[in-house]
Every structure is written in structure tokens, then in C-alpha cells.
Motif scaffolding. Structure first.
Motif, short mmCIF file in Angstrom:
data_model
loop_
_atom_site.label_atom_id
_atom_site.label_comp_id
_atom_site.label_asym_id
_atom_site.label_seq_id
_atom_site.Cartn_x
_atom_site.Cartn_y
_atom_site.Cartn_z
N GLN A 84 0.77 -1.27 0.02
CA GLN A 84 -0.01 0.03 -0.07
C GLN A 84 0.70 1.22 -0.13
O GLN A 84 0.73 2.18 -0.65
N ASP A 85 2.05 1.19 0.67
CA ASP A 85 2.80 2.45 0.95
C ASP A 85 3.34 2.64 -0.57
O ASP A 85 3.33 3.83 -0.99
N ALA A 86 3.76 1.63 -1.20
CA ALA A 86 4.33 1.70 -2.76
C ALA A 86 3.48 2.19 -3.53
O ALA A 86 3.71 3.31 -4.44
N ALA A 87 2.15 1.55 -3.39
CA ALA A 87 1.13 2.38 -4.16
C ALA A 87 0.92 3.92 -4.05
O ALA A 87 0.62 4.34 -4.97
N HIS A 88 0.85 4.16 -2.71
CA HIS A 88 0.90 5.72 -2.37
C HIS A 88 1.66 6.55 -3.02
O HIS A 88 1.64 7.63 -3.65
N GLU A 89 3.06 5.76 -2.98
CA GLU A 89 4.00 6.60 -3.72
C GLU A 89 4.06 6.82 -5.12
O GLU A 89 3.99 7.97 -5.53
N ARG A 90 3.35 5.77 -5.89
CA ARG A 90 3.29 6.01 -7.18
C ARG A 90 2.05 6.82 -7.56
O ARG A 90 2.30 7.66 -8.50
N SER A 91 1.09 6.79 -6.82
CA SER A 91 -0.07 7.65 -6.91
C SER A 91 0.39 9.29 -6.69
O SER A 91 -0.31 10.17 -7.20
N MET A 92 1.38 9.36 -6.10
CA MET A 92 1.79 10.90 -5.94
C MET A 92 2.46 11.33 -7.18
O MET A 92 2.60 12.64 -7.08
N TRP A 93 2.66 10.71 -8.01
CA TRP A 93 3.34 11.19 -9.38
C TRP A 93 2.51 12.41 -10.00
O TRP A 93 3.12 13.11 -10.57
N GLY A 94 1.16 11.95 -9.83
CA GLY A 94 0.01 12.83 -10.40
C GLY A 94 0.09 14.26 -9.87
O GLY A 94 0.36 15.45 -10.47
N VAL A 95 0.30 13.98 -8.60
CA VAL A 95 0.26 15.55 -7.84
C VAL A 95 1.67 16.27 -8.05
O VAL A 95 1.58 17.49 -8.11
N LEU A 96 2.79 15.59 -7.96
CA LEU A 96 4.15 16.25 -8.37
C LEU A 96 4.39 16.74 -9.48
O LEU A 96 5.06 17.73 -9.78
N ARG A 97 3.37 16.34 -10.54
CA ARG A 97 3.50 16.94 -12.00
C ARG A 97 3.17 18.60 -11.75
O ARG A 97 3.49 19.49 -12.58
#
Length: 366
Positions: free
Chosen positions: A343-356
Motif C-alpha cells: 500500500q505504501d508503494a502504491a501511495h508513492e506511485r499515486s503521488m506522481w500525478g500530484v508532483l506534476r
């Protein structure tokens, strides 16, 4: 905020106020200067003489006014010169809350927006393009200036001014013309340029540590006296032309769901401002968010000691469904699963959209 914590950095929104000659944009600017809602306004104008003396007196008390003169702003200065004016207005001593650029009647608003987005001034953020339209003369203006369709297409907020001189059918035709340009801008009716300042700058979400209570100003007393003399009722207030949605959650937001919401914002939703808690996806930072029209920016900052881990958002628009927006935001919340590595790894990947949408040094705006 903890007393020992340094104040968070803030950026001053810069609003472009555009419209063809006679649309009423200077009248609208004068109205904003008289109804500042406690905000300190800096103004960049093309024609110094067009600002009324009493409004200029208010402006002189609350900030700085720069007169450019010599024609339209986008032709008279390049990006580096505009930065010089903005540098003057963003000095800490000015303590401004918002800057308004009144473009001349023949200015290309998208060029002004491009100049702002290309600015390397770290103290400003794009505050939106407000296009003022004369509802009574829209057809004639469009015949003389067919480029108005291009202006409407890039606007973040369309103020349909002088609606007291246009019938319901004409107002409907103008709204259809705005929609036909592909614009998803909020369209707000007005007479004499009277829009609620909170559409453009909302005092409810000022930076932490800024004074919430203050003494009444001359402006406050003047407006109270005028309201009492005219018998103005609450239902007459300008905020009846738009809707505002307040959202607070102590459950962290799911980054992917929130970005899906932000990427599909409904028509008429003009501004979003506040702070987002992404929980386990980034436990060290809160994410102040600033959205106006199509523009979106996150500015992650460390949580301060003792600060409650909450998401607080204010959404403002015209013709929006407040209940539906609140429901969609609730659907963006997700309970964290502590200790779940996947779940932590999935959260990290999901932040990619925000970091754009997090501006890096040297980047142009997203």
C-alpha cells in the motif's frame, strides 16, 4: 502554528482583468478597490487617469499602484520589464494580498497570461484571467472584434456586465457563445461591475499566523453607513451570484482520486484553495493547493509542530452543484493502511500525478 515555527512562504495571486473598450472593466476595478474585504491590493494599469480619485485614495492607503501608460501592457513591456513592476509590488514592505493588472481594451489577454506564467518571480502565482463582457453590446462587439471568441476561450472567469440592459434571451445567447468557444469558465452576471471580491480573493484562507481580527477601517465604516442608508438587505448582497463549498476532512486524501477530480473539474468551478493531507503518501508535508480555471499548483510544505492533520478546501464557482462537489471530495478520502508495504508503494506511485503540479526552480507554470 507553533510559536517557534517559521511562517510559511506565500505567493501573491496576480489577476489579469481584460475586456474590450466600454465593457466596464475599469468600473469593476474601482468597485474592487472599494470592497476589498480587508485585502491589500496592488494595481498595474494602462491608463492611470481611468481610476477614480476616491478609489485611488483607497489604493494609496493599502498598497502600491503602478501606471504604465503608453498603450497596452503586452506591447509596451516584455516579460523582464513586467517582472520589474511585479518586483516592486511584491516587496515585503507592501504587504499586498493580491495584484490586479488592468489590460488595455486592445490587449491580447493570453499574451499577458503567458508573460505571468513565464515570470521567474517566486513571490507571485497566477490568479486567473477575468474577461469582462458588455451584455448589452455583445453582438456589436463581436462583429467589430471577432477575436473576442479567442479571449473567452482562455478566460477563467467571464463577468457578464450590464445585464440590466440585456434581456434574458440575449443573456442566454451570450452564455451559449461562451460555451461554444470550448471554455469551461464560470459566467457571473453583474451590473455596474459589481461582483463579490471573494470570487477573486478569499480572506478566509489567509496564511497561518496572519491577523484574523482587526480594527474597522474607514472603508468598513463607509460601507456600513451606506448599507444602512440604502436599507440594503442580506439577500441583496453580491455573493448571491456564486456558490461556495467548504470541505474539511480528518481522513487523508487519496492522491490518485483527488487528481481524477481535479482533472475533471466541472464547468463553472472557478477557484479552489486550501491545504491537502495525503497521509501515508507523504506524511512529512501538507500540500497547499491553488487552482484557478485550468491552472493548478501544489506547494508542499512541512507540517508544523502540533498542527492538526486535516484537509481544508474552499471551492468557488457559478452554477455549480455544491452537494455533488462535496460528495465527490468525500469519495477522494481513503483510510491509510499502516504497515502495508504494498500500500505504501502504491501511495508513492499515486503521488506522481500530484508532483506534476509542483513547480521546481526554473520551471514555467504547469
Amino acid at each position: 502554528m507553533n510559536a517557534s515555527s517559521p511562517p510559511r512562504s506565500r505567493q501573491i495571486p496576480v489577476i489579469v482583468l481584460a475586456g474590450f473598450l466600454g465593457s466596464g472593466k475599469t468600473t469593476l476595478l474601482n468597485h474592487l478597490l472599494r470592497h476589498r474585504a480587508g485585502n491589500r491590493i496592488g494595481v498595474i494599469v494602462n491608463d492611470f487617469g481611468s481610476i477614480e480619485i476616491d478609489a485611488m485614495t483607497v489604493a494609496g492607503q493599502v498598497g502600491s499602484t503602478v501606471s504604465l501608460g503608453g498603450g497596452c501592457l503586452c506591447c509596451a513591456v516584455d516579460a523582464s520589464e513586467l517582472d520589474t513592476y511585479l518586483e516592486t509590488l511584491t516587496r515585503p514592505a507592501a504587504r499586498l494580498d493580491v495584484i490586479v493588472i488592468e489590460a488595455s481594451g486592445l490587449a491580447e489577454p493570453q499574451e499577458l497570461v503567458r508573460m505571468l506564467l513565464a515570470s521567474d518571480n517566486p513571490h507571485i502565482v497566477y490568479g486567473g484571467l477575468v474577461e469582462v463582457v458588455d451584455a448589452a453590446e455583445f453582438a456589436a462587439t463581436r462583429a467589430r472584434h471577432p477575436e473576442i471568441d479567442r479571449h473567452l476561450a482562455v478566460a477563467d472567469l467571464v463577468v457578464l456586465n450590464k445585464t440590466d440592459r440585456a434581456g434574458e434571451q440575449e443573456r442566454l445567447r451570450i452564455r451559449e457563445a461562451v460555451a461554444a468557444t470550448g471554455s469551461g469558465a464560470a459566467v457571473v452576471p453583474a451590473t455596474y461591475g459589481r461582483i463579490d471580491p471573494e470570487l477573486l480573493f478569499d480572506p478566509a484562507l489567509r496564511p497561518d499566523g496572519e491577523e484574523k481580527a482587526r480594527q474597522l477601517t474607514f472603508e468598513d465604516l463607509y460601507l456600513e453607513e451606506r448599507a444602512a442608508a440604502s436599507g440594503e438587505r442580506h439577500g441583496d448582497h453580491l455573493h448571491t451570484a456564486y456558490e461556495s463549498v467548504d470541505f474539511t476532512s480528518d481522513v487523508p486524501m487519496d492522491p490518485r482520486r483527488l487528481m481524477e477530480f481535479l482533472d475533471s473539474r466541472p464547468e463553472g468551478l472557478y477557484r479552489i484553495k486550501g491545504h491537502v493531507d495525503f497521509g501515508a503518501a507523504d506524511p512529512a508535508n501538507t500540500y497547499p493547493v491553488h487552482a484557478v480555471g485550468r491552472f493548478l499548483r501544489f506547494a508542499p510544505q512541512p507540517w508544523t509542530r502540533g498542527e492538526p492533520r486535516l484537509t481544508r478546501l474552499v471551492l468557488i464557482g457559478s452554477g455549480i452543484d455544491a452537494t455533488a462537489l462535496h460528495k465527490r471530495l468525500e469519495e477522494c478520502c481513503s483510510e491509510p493502511l499502516p504497515g502495508d508495504t504494498a500500500q505504501d508503494a502504491a501511495h508513492e506511485r499515486s503521488m506522481w500525478g500530484v508532483l506534476r503540479y509542483v513547480q521546481q526552480p526554473g520551471d514555467d507554470a504547469a
